[in-house]
Design a protein around this motif. Structure first.
Motif, PDB file in Angstrom:
ATOM      1  N   LYS A 125       0.623  -1.336  -0.224  1.00 26.81           N
ATOM      2  CA  LYS A 125      -0.003  -0.405  -0.018  1.00 26.81           C
ATOM      3  C   LYS A 125       0.699   1.199  -0.444  1.00 26.81           C
ATOM      4  N   MET A 126       1.871   1.184  -0.495  1.00 21.07           N
ATOM      5  CA  MET A 126       3.236   2.010  -0.494  1.00 21.07           C
ATOM      6  C   MET A 126       2.471   2.966  -1.454  1.00 21.07           C
ATOM      7  N   SER A 127       2.725   4.370  -1.348  1.00 22.83           N
ATOM      8  CA  SER A 127       2.003   5.446  -2.108  1.00 22.83           C
ATOM      9  C   SER A 127       2.796   6.221  -2.915  1.00 22.83           C
ATOM     10  N   VAL A 128       2.948   6.785  -3.701  1.00 20.00           N
ATOM     11  CA  VAL A 128       3.441   7.522  -4.427  1.00 20.00           C
ATOM     12  C   VAL A 128       4.584   8.965  -3.225  1.00 20.00           C
ATOM     13  N   THR A 148       7.453  10.637 -14.679  1.00 22.12           N
ATOM     14  CA  THR A 148       6.681   9.138 -15.021  1.00 22.12           C
ATOM     15  C   THR A 148       6.903   7.460 -14.082  1.00 22.12           C
ATOM     16  N   ILE A 149       6.187   7.173 -14.220  1.00 23.50           N
ATOM     17  CA  ILE A 149       6.348   5.585 -13.526  1.00 23.50           C
ATOM     18  C   ILE A 149       6.245   4.775 -14.307  1.00 23.50           C
ATOM     19  N   VAL A 150       7.606   4.111 -14.062  1.00 27.11           N
ATOM     20  CA  VAL A 150       8.161   3.099 -14.956  1.00 27.11           C
ATOM     21  C   VAL A 150       7.666   1.692 -14.009  1.00 27.11           C
ATOM     22  N   ARG A 151       6.833   1.226 -14.985  1.00 30.87           N
ATOM     23  CA  ARG A 151       6.241   0.287 -14.086  1.00 30.87           C
ATOM     24  C   ARG A 151       6.475  -1.030 -14.206  1.00 30.87           C
ATOM     25  N   ALA A 152       7.741  -1.793 -13.591  1.00 32.02           N
ATOM     26  CA  ALA A 152       8.094  -2.890 -14.268  1.00 32.02           C
ATOM     27  C   ALA A 152       7.318  -4.908 -14.506  1.00 32.02           C
ATOM     28  N   ALA A 153       6.358  -4.281 -12.902  1.00 28.14           N
ATOM     29  CA  ALA A 153       5.057  -5.711 -12.787  1.00 28.14           C
ATOM     30  C   ALA A 153       3.963  -5.191 -14.173  1.00 28.14           C
ATOM     31  N   GLU A 154       4.048  -4.695 -14.656  1.00 28.81           N
ATOM     32  CA  GLU A 154       3.282  -4.218 -16.176  1.00 28.81           C
ATOM     33  C   GLU A 154       4.559  -4.371 -17.596  1.00 28.81           C
ATOM     34  N   GLY A 155       5.446  -5.074 -17.171  1.00 32.86           N
ATOM     35  CA  GLY A 155       6.145  -5.050 -18.920  1.00 32.86           C
ATOM     36  C   GLY A 155       6.832  -3.057 -19.092  1.00 32.86           C
ATOM     37  N   VAL A 167       2.486  17.470  -4.369  1.00 33.60           N
ATOM     38  CA  VAL A 167       3.903  17.714  -3.287  1.00 33.60           C
ATOM     39  C   VAL A 167       3.846  19.325  -2.233  1.00 33.60           C
ATOM     40  N   ARG A 168       3.634  20.372  -3.664  1.00 30.94           N
ATOM     41  CA  ARG A 168       3.984  21.444  -3.203  1.00 30.94           C
ATOM     42  C   ARG A 168       2.191  22.267  -3.482  1.00 30.94           C
ATOM     43  N   ARG A 169       1.216  21.610  -3.872  1.00 33.21           N
ATOM     44  CA  ARG A 169      -0.252  21.805  -4.089  1.00 33.21           C
ATOM     45  C   ARG A 169      -1.284  21.168  -3.254  1.00 33.21           C
ATOM     46  N   GLY A 170      -0.889  20.271  -2.609  1.00 26.50           N
ATOM     47  CA  GLY A 170      -1.696  19.065  -2.015  1.00 26.50           C
ATOM     48  C   GLY A 170      -2.451  18.541  -2.068  1.00 26.50           C
ATOM     49  N   ASP A 171      -2.799  18.320  -3.832  1.00 28.73           N
ATOM     50  CA  ASP A 171      -2.906  17.472  -4.770  1.00 28.73           C
ATOM     51  C   ASP A 171      -3.679  16.501  -4.893  1.00 28.73           C
ATOM     52  N   ILE A 172      -4.421  16.053  -3.666  1.00 26.65           N
ATOM     53  CA  ILE A 172      -3.996  13.965  -3.019  1.00 26.65           C
ATOM     54  C   ILE A 172      -5.337  13.394  -4.130  1.00 26.65           C
ATOM     55  N   SER A 173      -5.788  13.923  -5.310  1.00 30.36           N
ATOM     56  CA  SER A 173      -6.233  13.092  -6.405  1.00 30.36           C
ATOM     57  C   SER A 173      -4.781  12.937  -6.936  1.00 30.36           C
ATOM     58  N   ALA A 174      -3.906  13.501  -6.482  1.00 31.26           N
ATOM     59  CA  ALA A 174      -2.376  13.101  -7.959  1.00 31.26           C
ATOM     60  C   ALA A 174      -2.247  11.809  -7.008  1.00 31.26           C
ATOM     61  N   ASN A 175      -1.890  11.726  -6.010  1.00 30.14           N
ATOM     62  CA  ASN A 175      -0.899  10.035  -5.190  1.00 30.14           C
ATOM     63  C   ASN A 175      -1.443   8.987  -5.502  1.00 30.14           C
ATOM     64  N   VAL A 176      -0.814   8.110  -6.032  1.00 31.99           N
ATOM     65  CA  VAL A 176      -1.141   6.986  -6.657  1.00 31.99           C
ATOM     66  C   VAL A 176      -0.690   6.054  -5.967  1.00 31.99           C
ATOM     67  N   GLU A 177      -0.762   4.351  -5.816  1.00 35.33           N
ATOM     68  CA  GLU A 177      -0.544   3.530  -5.689  1.00 35.33           C
ATOM     69  C   GLU A 177       0.829   3.107  -6.070  1.00 35.33           C
ATOM     70  N   MET A 178       1.923   2.905  -5.224  1.00 35.78           N
ATOM     71  CA  MET A 178       2.953   2.070  -5.648  1.00 35.78           C
ATOM     72  C   MET A 178       3.380   0.345  -5.583  1.00 35.78           C
ATOM     73  N   LEU A 179       3.913  -0.287  -7.267  1.00 37.55           N
ATOM     74  CA  LEU A 179       3.996  -1.764  -7.456  1.00 37.55           C
ATOM     75  C   LEU A 179       5.387  -1.746  -7.319  1.00 37.55           C
ATOM     76  N   PRO A 180       5.586  -3.097  -6.726  1.00 34.53           N
ATOM     77  CA  PRO A 180       7.390  -3.947  -6.082  1.00 34.53           C
ATOM     78  C   PRO A 180       8.042  -3.303  -7.971  1.00 34.53           C
ATOM     79  N   GLY A 181       9.331  -3.059  -7.933  1.00 34.63           N
ATOM     80  CA  GLY A 181      10.027  -2.817  -8.572  1.00 34.63           C
ATOM     81  C   GLY A 181       9.581  -1.720  -9.509  1.00 34.63           C
ATOM     82  N   ASP A 182       8.787  -0.618  -9.050  1.00 34.39           N
ATOM     83  CA  ASP A 182       8.234   0.923 -10.241  1.00 34.39           C
ATOM     84  C   ASP A 182       9.974   1.660  -9.706  1.00 34.39           C
ATOM     85  N   VAL A 183      10.076   2.278 -11.259  1.00 33.49           N
ATOM     86  CA  VAL A 183      10.769   3.214 -11.304  1.00 33.49           C
ATOM     87  C   VAL A 183       9.831   4.597 -11.740  1.00 33.49           C
TER      88      VAL A 183
END
Length: 191
Positions: A125-128, A148-155, A167-183
């Motif tokens: 459940k780690m988020s950006v 950008t997120i490069v998602r290894a789990a999806e090729g 980060v700078r405007r506090g727009d929580i709608s921009a928060n997304v979950e991370m997956l193992p191996g994301d860059v």
């Protein structure tokens, strides 16, 4: 000059990252650098706290060269039980991970214009936002909304993320979950 302005306002052609990504059945995978607390019930002399070596193996009393990398703590416990069964009657083993690093394939990597670019151990459940807090936010030169997120789990599929809005405007709608191996790649802005 007009060409630069067009580039600065151009929207990303990448799809937005999905808000939820993790599956509820995630199991932690042990990797080099983790520390394992191996407890053998009724045999405290066989219990120990050991690091997972860079080769992915551990050594405990009476068990040498046991592969730990790529396995869950429960799988490691069963392997230790099998190895001890030759010497101890009905061993009961539990393995608890006390220092988390995880395998390289599951680490989150942050590159580019983060205050402290680094790798982070993946947590369910780690988020950006969690990632951005850990790396100290954006530099003054970051173009966070073109990250950008490069998602290894999806090729190695690429998704756009709006880090500046988050980060700078506090727009929580921009928060997304991370997956193992994301860059997470944070580019430098032109202005």
């Amino acid at each position: 000059m007009g060409g630069l302005t067009g580039c600065a306002t151009q929207q990303s052609a990448l799809p937005a990252a999905p808000a939820q990504a993790a599956s509820p059945d995630y199991n932690y995978i042990v990797g080099p650098g983790d520390t394992l607390n191996i407890n053998v019930w009724r045999n405290p002399e066989l219990s120990s706290t050991v690091p997972v070596r860079p080769d992915g193996k551990v050594s405990t009393p009476l068990v040498d060269e046991l592969v730990a990398q790529g396995k869950t703590p429960v799988q490691i416990a069963r392997d230790v039980e099998k190895a001890l069964a030759k010497l101890v009657r009905d061993p009961v083993v539990t393995v608890i991970v006390t220092n988390f690093v995880g395998p390289y394939s599951e680490q989150i990597r942050v590159v580019g214009e983060a205050a402290k670019p680094q790798f982070l151990p993946y947590k369910q459940k780690m988020s950006v936002m969690d990632v951005m807090i850990a790396v100290g936010g954006l530099t003054d030169f970051a173009d966070g909304n073109k990250a950008t997120i490069v998602r290894a789990a999806e090729g190695n599929k690429r998704y756009s993320v709006r880090l500046q809005d988050l980060v700078r405007r506090g727009d929580i709608s921009a928060n997304v979950e991370m997956l193992p191996g994301d860059v997470l790649i944070i580019p430098q802005g032109w202005f």
